[in-house]
Design a protein around this motif. Sequence first.
Motif, PDB file in Angstrom:
ATOM      1  N   ASN A 209      -1.437   1.587  -2.817  1.00 14.22           N
ATOM      2  CA  ASN A 209      -2.316   2.138  -1.774  1.00 14.22           C
ATOM      3  C   ASN A 209      -1.535   3.053  -0.836  1.00 14.22           C
ATOM      4  O   ASN A 209      -2.003   4.139  -0.460  1.00 14.22           O
ATOM      5  N   LEU A 213      -2.140   6.993  -0.338  1.00 18.31           N
ATOM      6  CA  LEU A 213      -2.518   7.569   0.951  1.00 18.31           C
ATOM      7  C   LEU A 213      -1.662   8.799   1.265  1.00 18.31           C
ATOM      8  O   LEU A 213      -2.162   9.805   1.784  1.00 18.31           O
ATOM      9  N   TYR A 216      -3.000  11.475  -0.788  1.00 16.85           N
ATOM     10  CA  TYR A 216      -4.276  11.931  -0.231  1.00 16.85           C
ATOM     11  C   TYR A 216      -4.054  12.892   0.941  1.00 16.85           C
ATOM     12  O   TYR A 216      -4.691  13.940   1.034  1.00 16.85           O
ATOM     13  N   TYR A 228      -4.625   4.908  -6.694  1.00 13.34           N
ATOM     14  CA  TYR A 228      -5.716   4.042  -6.237  1.00 13.34           C
ATOM     15  C   TYR A 228      -6.314   3.245  -7.401  1.00 13.34           C
ATOM     16  O   TYR A 228      -6.668   2.067  -7.248  1.00 13.34           O
ATOM     17  N   LYS A 240     -10.582  -1.173   0.262  1.00 16.27           N
ATOM     18  CA  LYS A 240     -10.003   0.024   0.883  1.00 16.27           C
ATOM     19  C   LYS A 240      -9.700   1.094  -0.162  1.00 16.27           C
ATOM     20  O   LYS A 240      -9.901   2.287   0.084  1.00 16.27           O
ATOM     21  N   GLN A 244     -11.212   4.886  -0.302  1.00 13.00           N
ATOM     22  CA  GLN A 244     -10.385   6.086  -0.335  1.00 13.00           C
ATOM     23  C   GLN A 244     -10.694   6.938  -1.562  1.00 13.00           C
ATOM     24  O   GLN A 244     -10.675   8.173  -1.502  1.00 13.00           O
ATOM     25  N   ASN A 354      -4.836   8.230   9.227  1.00 12.79           N
ATOM     26  CA  ASN A 354      -6.148   8.142   8.596  1.00 12.79           C
ATOM     27  C   ASN A 354      -7.283   8.436   9.570  1.00 12.79           C
ATOM     28  O   ASN A 354      -8.437   8.376   9.184  1.00 12.79           O
TER      29      ASN A 354
END
Length: 412
Positions: A209, A213, A216, A228, A240, A244, A354
């Motif tokens: 994750n 992130l 991302y 992910y 989560k 995402q 985020n």
Amino acid sequence: MLNKVIQLYEEELAVLEKSTKVSEEQILRVLTQRDRVHKFLRDTSDISEHILIKLFFLDTRLKKQANKINQQIQLADWRASLEVPTTFWWWFLQDENHRLDQFDWLWNALTIASLTASVSLVVDISTRFLSGGTSLISSFAIISQSVLTLLTAGGVLTQAGRIGVEKLLLSVGIKTDLWQETKLGISALLLFSLIIFKVSLPKIAEKYNQQALIDYETQNWDNAISNYQKSINLDADNAKAHRQLGLIYEQLQDLDKAQSEYRLAAQGNLLIAYSDLARLYLLQNKPAEAVSLLYVVQTQAKADQKLTVEDNFLLYNLHKNLGWARFQQQRYAEAQEELEKAIAFHKKLPSVNNYKKNGAAYCLLAQVFENLKNLEKANIQWELCIANGNNRLPEVDGWKAIARQRLKLGAR
């Protein structure tokens, strides 16, 4: 001559009895001396009762040494090398029955059950890692767990494995009457370690994750999706990660997949996912469906003074989307109230990680004031829309274009 052979047998046996730690040579001397006694018995026709009674007594003493002998050597290996006949009972000494031996059937059954469960766990864990593609972490996890399971199963279920394990147990001084219990302990320890490893999968998933992130944030969509998905494979309840993925699919304009991922996240009771789903409905001009989802958030969201960043982010989106829904329903007074609440939470949000401020509430409030014929307040909100608007959201990008047009016309 028979008397002499029996006397030598007695002497070797006495040495064996007195030794606290016998050697293979001592054992071999006793057994081969008993072979000689057998040979003379077979070749001698007239044997006195005295000699026979003495031999019976010595053989009884030898049988009592079975535990000591079997703890030191593997008689089966020696028998195979020498092709010993089955009538030579001293080469087939069995340990005296221990009171725990009556439960050996139970220990064996539990050992097989533990190994079966271990194999099932290895298959499950390996499938989870492999379904997301291989990596250094996944390869190490699969290989290490598989090798441990195969070694344990082989040591318990195969003949060659049992011999190897039993030799190891002998070398560390474990008594033969405890072998079955020890094998059960080894298999149970393996099962326990696999259970612990499976329980820790969500922590490993969190590592994916974190990397996803980063991908991302840098718009490395392919890597983000891959990480992910790996995270979800390891932790199916990873709400989560589903949320995402929904955001990424939105960026890629695959709204069907985005909606599917948001639904999965909502099933994991991730409240922000309800708000994300509501936003998709609002993009389709379906305010009633959006309000229904937002009601779930409204009934569960915190409303006290000790709010975290996540709480503020959730409440911002809740009130922003409720205001948007009321705006679409032309309930402008309610829309204004909700959007002003959203802006209050928006001001509490950091502009990093985020929680990037998207400015949507300002853009929506400007449109509300326009419909309320308050152009002065509308222009103020249009300016804030341009200043705070995040172009990553397509609706905000469109609203900023409208804001520039409105402010340009107002300046004339």
